[in-house]
Write a protein that holds these residues in place. Sequence first.
Motif, mmCIF file in Angstrom:
data_model
loop_
_atom_site.group_PDB
_atom_site.id
_atom_site.type_symbol
_atom_site.label_atom_id
_atom_site.label_comp_id
_atom_site.label_asym_id
_atom_site.label_seq_id
_atom_site.Cartn_x
_atom_site.Cartn_y
_atom_site.Cartn_z
ATOM 1 N N GLN A 124 -7.503 31.895 -3.663
ATOM 2 C CA GLN A 124 -7.876 32.175 -4.948
ATOM 3 C C GLN A 124 -8.389 30.565 -5.322
ATOM 4 O O GLN A 124 -9.585 30.318 -6.278
ATOM 5 N N ASP A 125 -8.253 29.521 -4.687
ATOM 6 C CA ASP A 125 -8.755 28.383 -5.078
ATOM 7 C C ASP A 125 -9.911 27.737 -4.210
ATOM 8 O O ASP A 125 -10.635 26.739 -4.199
ATOM 9 N N PHE A 126 -10.422 28.832 -3.418
ATOM 10 C CA PHE A 126 -11.537 28.520 -2.263
ATOM 11 C C PHE A 126 -12.817 28.088 -2.806
ATOM 12 O O PHE A 126 -13.242 26.965 -2.496
ATOM 13 N N GLY A 127 -13.264 28.789 -3.858
ATOM 14 C CA GLY A 127 -14.436 28.579 -4.504
ATOM 15 C C GLY A 127 -14.606 27.028 -5.307
ATOM 16 O O GLY A 127 -15.378 26.384 -5.018
ATOM 17 N N GLU A 128 -13.428 26.902 -6.086
ATOM 18 C CA GLU A 128 -13.532 25.545 -6.778
ATOM 19 C C GLU A 128 -13.375 24.394 -5.721
ATOM 20 O O GLU A 128 -14.047 23.251 -5.826
ATOM 21 N N ILE A 129 -12.407 24.470 -4.866
ATOM 22 C CA ILE A 129 -12.214 23.286 -3.745
ATOM 23 C C ILE A 129 -13.732 23.194 -2.874
ATOM 24 O O ILE A 129 -14.029 22.018 -2.648
ATOM 25 N N TRP A 130 -14.055 24.284 -2.680
ATOM 26 C CA TRP A 130 -15.451 24.252 -1.807
ATOM 27 C C TRP A 130 -16.362 23.490 -2.304
ATOM 28 O O TRP A 130 -17.398 22.820 -1.770
ATOM 29 N N ILE A 131 -16.938 23.952 -3.686
ATOM 30 C CA ILE A 131 -17.850 23.376 -4.470
ATOM 31 C C ILE A 131 -17.509 21.860 -4.648
ATOM 32 O O ILE A 131 -18.545 21.086 -4.433
ATOM 33 N N ALA A 132 -16.072 21.533 -4.993
ATOM 34 C CA ALA A 132 -16.047 20.073 -4.994
ATOM 35 C C ALA A 132 -16.301 19.165 -3.621
ATOM 36 O O ALA A 132 -16.777 18.069 -3.701
ATOM 37 N N GLY A 133 -15.943 19.750 -2.584
ATOM 38 C CA GLY A 133 -16.130 19.238 -1.365
ATOM 39 C C GLY A 133 -17.849 19.074 -0.970
ATOM 40 O O GLY A 133 -17.994 18.324 -0.422
ATOM 41 N N TRP A 134 -18.264 20.224 -1.289
ATOM 42 C CA TRP A 134 -19.803 20.143 -1.000
ATOM 43 C C TRP A 134 -20.385 19.205 -1.723
ATOM 44 O O TRP A 134 -21.319 18.213 -1.349
ATOM 45 N N LEU A 135 -20.097 19.232 -3.210
ATOM 46 C CA LEU A 135 -20.832 17.962 -3.905
ATOM 47 C C LEU A 135 -20.285 16.758 -3.370
ATOM 48 O O LEU A 135 -21.034 15.751 -3.476
ATOM 49 N N GLY A 136 -18.994 16.500 -3.192
ATOM 50 C CA GLY A 136 -18.541 15.003 -2.533
ATOM 51 C C GLY A 136 -19.336 14.730 -1.325
ATOM 52 O O GLY A 136 -19.852 13.509 -1.144
ATOM 53 N N SER A 137 -19.633 15.602 -0.430
ATOM 54 C CA SER A 137 -20.161 15.352 0.993
ATOM 55 C C SER A 137 -21.847 15.015 0.710
ATOM 56 O O SER A 137 -22.480 14.153 1.029
ATOM 57 N N ALA A 138 -22.386 15.777 -0.375
ATOM 58 C CA ALA A 138 -23.615 15.507 -0.724
ATOM 59 C C ALA A 138 -24.137 14.279 -1.431
ATOM 60 O O ALA A 138 -25.053 13.557 -1.315
ATOM 61 N N ILE A 139 -22.896 13.949 -2.312
ATOM 62 C CA ILE A 139 -23.061 12.481 -2.685
ATOM 63 C C ILE A 139 -22.979 11.284 -1.964
ATOM 64 O O ILE A 139 -23.536 10.395 -1.918
ATOM 65 N N GLY A 140 -21.758 11.579 -0.955
ATOM 66 C CA GLY A 140 -21.890 10.705 0.333
ATOM 67 C C GLY A 140 -23.127 10.573 0.872
ATOM 68 O O GLY A 140 -23.635 9.358 1.349
ATOM 69 N N VAL A 141 -23.759 11.877 1.126
ATOM 70 C CA VAL A 141 -25.074 11.347 2.063
ATOM 71 C C VAL A 141 -26.165 10.862 1.082
ATOM 72 O O VAL A 141 -27.132 10.097 1.682
ATOM 73 N N LEU A 142 -26.214 11.225 -0.044
ATOM 74 C CA LEU A 142 -27.248 10.708 -0.863
ATOM 75 C C LEU A 142 -27.235 9.415 -1.238
ATOM 76 O O LEU A 142 -28.020 8.731 -2.021
ATOM 77 N N VAL A 143 -25.956 8.759 -1.447
ATOM 78 C CA VAL A 143 -25.642 7.609 -1.861
ATOM 79 C C VAL A 143 -25.845 6.380 -0.745
ATOM 80 O O VAL A 143 -26.213 5.483 -0.796
ATOM 81 N N LEU A 144 -24.706 6.587 0.306
ATOM 82 C CA LEU A 144 -24.484 5.932 1.464
ATOM 83 C C LEU A 144 -25.563 6.002 2.444
ATOM 84 O O LEU A 144 -25.964 4.802 2.864
ATOM 85 N N THR A 145 -25.991 7.135 2.746
ATOM 86 C CA THR A 145 -27.001 7.275 3.838
ATOM 87 C C THR A 145 -28.274 6.490 3.466
ATOM 88 O O THR A 145 -28.762 5.624 4.316
ATOM 89 N N PRO A 146 -28.983 6.585 2.348
ATOM 90 C CA PRO A 146 -30.047 5.864 2.194
ATOM 91 C C PRO A 146 -29.943 4.164 2.201
ATOM 92 O O PRO A 146 -30.683 3.505 2.892
ATOM 93 N N VAL A 147 -28.468 3.853 1.800
ATOM 94 C CA VAL A 147 -28.374 2.423 1.941
ATOM 95 C C VAL A 147 -28.336 1.951 3.577
ATOM 96 O O VAL A 147 -28.919 1.055 4.057
ATOM 97 N N LEU A 148 -27.285 2.831 4.192
ATOM 98 C CA LEU A 148 -27.430 2.573 5.739
ATOM 99 C C LEU A 148 -28.630 2.756 6.550
ATOM 100 O O LEU A 148 -28.990 1.823 7.195
ATOM 101 N N LEU A 149 -29.526 3.733 6.216
ATOM 102 C CA LEU A 149 -30.623 3.815 6.640
ATOM 103 C C LEU A 149 -31.648 2.610 6.520
ATOM 104 O O LEU A 149 -32.354 2.333 7.648
ATOM 105 N N THR A 150 -31.951 2.198 5.391
ATOM 106 C CA THR A 150 -33.036 1.380 4.951
ATOM 107 C C THR A 150 -32.618 -0.139 5.294
ATOM 108 O O THR A 150 -33.695 -0.880 6.064
ATOM 109 N N TRP A 151 -31.287 -0.409 5.282
ATOM 110 C CA TRP A 151 -31.140 -1.914 5.686
ATOM 111 C C TRP A 151 -30.808 -1.688 7.340
ATOM 112 O O TRP A 151 -30.881 -2.656 8.025
#
Length: 889
Positions: A153-180
């Motif tokens: 019953q917690d699948f949807g809520e946890i999945w959305i939180a995990g997806w957003l957390g992964s997206a934030i990690g990609v959009l925040v840290l990946t540009p820093v590491l790629l450009t530098w």
Amino acid sequence: MLMKSLGRVKVKIGRYLGAVGLMAIVYWLLGKLTVEYLMLSSTQALFWPNAGVAQAMILLCGYRYWPAITLGSFFSLLAIEPMPLSVVVFSSLGVTLQACFASQLLHRIDFSPQLKHLKDVMGLMILAGVIATLINPTITIFSGCLRGWIPWQDFGEIWIAGWLGSAIGVLVLTPVLLTWGSEFQKYYYRCQTPSSPVWSFLNALSQSLSLGTTRLRLVERSPSPRKFWFRQLEVGVWLLLLLALNWFVFCSRTRSAVIDFPLEYLPFPFFVWASLRFGQRGTAIAHFLTASFAVWGVVRGSGPFVSRGTDTPQLFSLQAFILTMAITGLVLAATVTERQQAETRLRSSEASLANAQRIAKLGHWDLKISSYELFWSDELYRMLGTVPQRIKPSFPQFLEFVHPEDRNFVQQYIDQALFQQKPYCIDYRLKLANGEERIVFEQAVITSSNITSTIQDITDRKKAEIALRASEERFSKTFSASPIGISIMTQAEELFLDVNDSFLRQIGWNREDVLHQTPEQLEMWVNPQQQFKLKKKLQRQNQISNVELKIRQKLGTIRNWLVSIELIDLGGIPCLLMMANDITDRQQAEELRTAKEAAEAANHAKSLFLANMSHELRTPLNAILGYSELLMEDAQALNQEELVGDLKNIYVAGQHLLTLISEILDFSKIEAGRMNFHLETFKVATLLWEVETTVAPTADKNVNQFILEVSEDVDFMHTDLTKVRQCLLNLLSNACKFTEKGKVILKVWQEGTDRINLDVDSILLLDPEFISSKGEGVNQACSLPDVPKTCSTVIVFQVIDTGIGMTPKQLATVFNPFTQADESTTRRYGGTGLGLTITQKLCQMMGGDLSVTSELGKGSIFTMKLPKILRCLPESSEDSEDTSSDFDL
């Protein structure tokens, strides 16, 4: 070789394993940090920075380093104690699959890690941040539900939180590491050395860190020191303000207690500042710092994303803020960067166009038809010799620069373009303010909205065309008028394309018979093997100079040619330029000249031989004359008169033979250059007394009267006494011989303006010492005291007779060797015909001359002029090796 290959393989494997291990440790440390500080519960985290790091590793280093992500994720997830081992394994594989899948999608769109284009930013956000991040949360949460670790019953809520957390990690840290990281890679590959990869890594890291801030801008790559330090100050101020604002907004508990309204969007102006001034790397740093402060504020229980009443973190609000911040900043930075790049390219294109126009000397004007607005390019101003500040673009102003003689012509075409919409191409002249005239070519094109015309300075081209036409004309005239035969033929077929008149004269063919024919068809080559050698030589060195060939003319005559051949290009067709000169006559003349030189050498050898035979011929004659004279005396003493007559005949015949031999030998010595001269100073009166005494018996023999007339100013001479006496005796002997019962007169006088103030007796007194001190044969007159070295006084000896005289024909040959008046004269008077020749040669060698006037039946006048002072020895005596003295009776 095999051992070396194995060694290289081991080194590569060792380096690879070391890099994988290092990356796994870094990933594990980051995962451990996430578990300890960013996990709100066993199933929820503020965001997953590991997703961004994994994505950057694959994009920067490649797919082969996926084990580092898997191992690092596996060991970091083991720290979450309630998480089953199977979920740890699936989660580790999920994050690895997610990074590889996103990299595959990005590579398909030609992704650039520097994120300078909007395409790259959108690809990273959509493909890596939205689509690929669905993989790891789905695999992890689904495996956790299957194991019962996560309720369904917690699948949807946890999945959305995990997806957003992964997206934030990609959009925040990946540009820093790629450009530098891409900037670091560039310096690493530049600094890399095979012997020391560690030193290369440290060197590249120091360069990327020290130059990172200075290379944030896009336009200026080599700033001045002032701009450099201003840039550093700007970066420092921006960074300090951003850090202070982030602390105030997200971490300050005082702010939370005092201010109720939200302030989380206050850092956005700093994102805009970074996007405009620092590019994607500065923007990525701003995102990372802001996200870090926002997460830090949530972790420490402060900031706008923590409920004041319950101190509960607002997870979705935080994630939405970070996503909005990252997306907005990345898109804005990419847009600004593309705009700056477009402006840079535009400026570069404009600069290139200006350079191209300056190089081509091409200006242009552009007229907007709707507003009648006229524009002149910078190069057009430069061509007119003016600047935009001086004049305003207008057609009347432009026509002021056109040459007065061409102005109406140009005005007519401009009017046709303006009012009749007719394009044109014309040449005309410009007259600049400094008086210089230039020739330009103008071409106008017309569209529905504009009239554009290009004006190109073609003065140099026109001059070159004129020079080319003049050169072609000169070549054509030279080709036609050249005395050397010139022909042009194709290299492949050897067809005659053109020949000049000299070439036709040498081969004897007409022009129409030669053109488009080959030498083989005209049967020109006498030796075909020689033609084959010429072709081989041309293939090696492209030209042939001065080769002798035998050529057959039209009539079959064989001639010798001197040929030079050179490869030329005519309109892209390889051709042969052949220059031929008929040297047959020259070779024949050379043979004749060689034969003539051989004959002259033989004649010279003959003369030299006779000159060397002087003693050998004279010595027996001297003995004959001496003994005959002694025998005559003995016969007279013994009263044997019958023998005296015979002995006298022997003596007279010997003397006659000696005279003949002496004349022949003297002439031979003159021809051979062996005649000796002995200079001395003597009184002319003494010389004349000796001559008179010698000639008197000869004059009496033919019943002639000898008369001597001497001028009073004749005193002395400095020359060869013997040669002067010989010349006078020859002339007087001839006069007495060819005169009977007449007169033989010898006149002597002096000519010239020079006066020599020197007493003759003193010269004669000084002369013996002078001669003994200087030696025989030395030019004493040049050293006599008070004798001017430029003395031009001559002594004239004139012999006048009333003898048989000569005809004009005889006068023309009187000085030729072995020549007398006719055969009757030779039979009657005898002689060799060398006396007058020898006399004239001796006079000339002593600096004087001998001339004659005569009239048949009335007598002859011989005039001998000799310099009073012979200043230099004759050239023939300087190199003479014959030191024998002349024989005198």
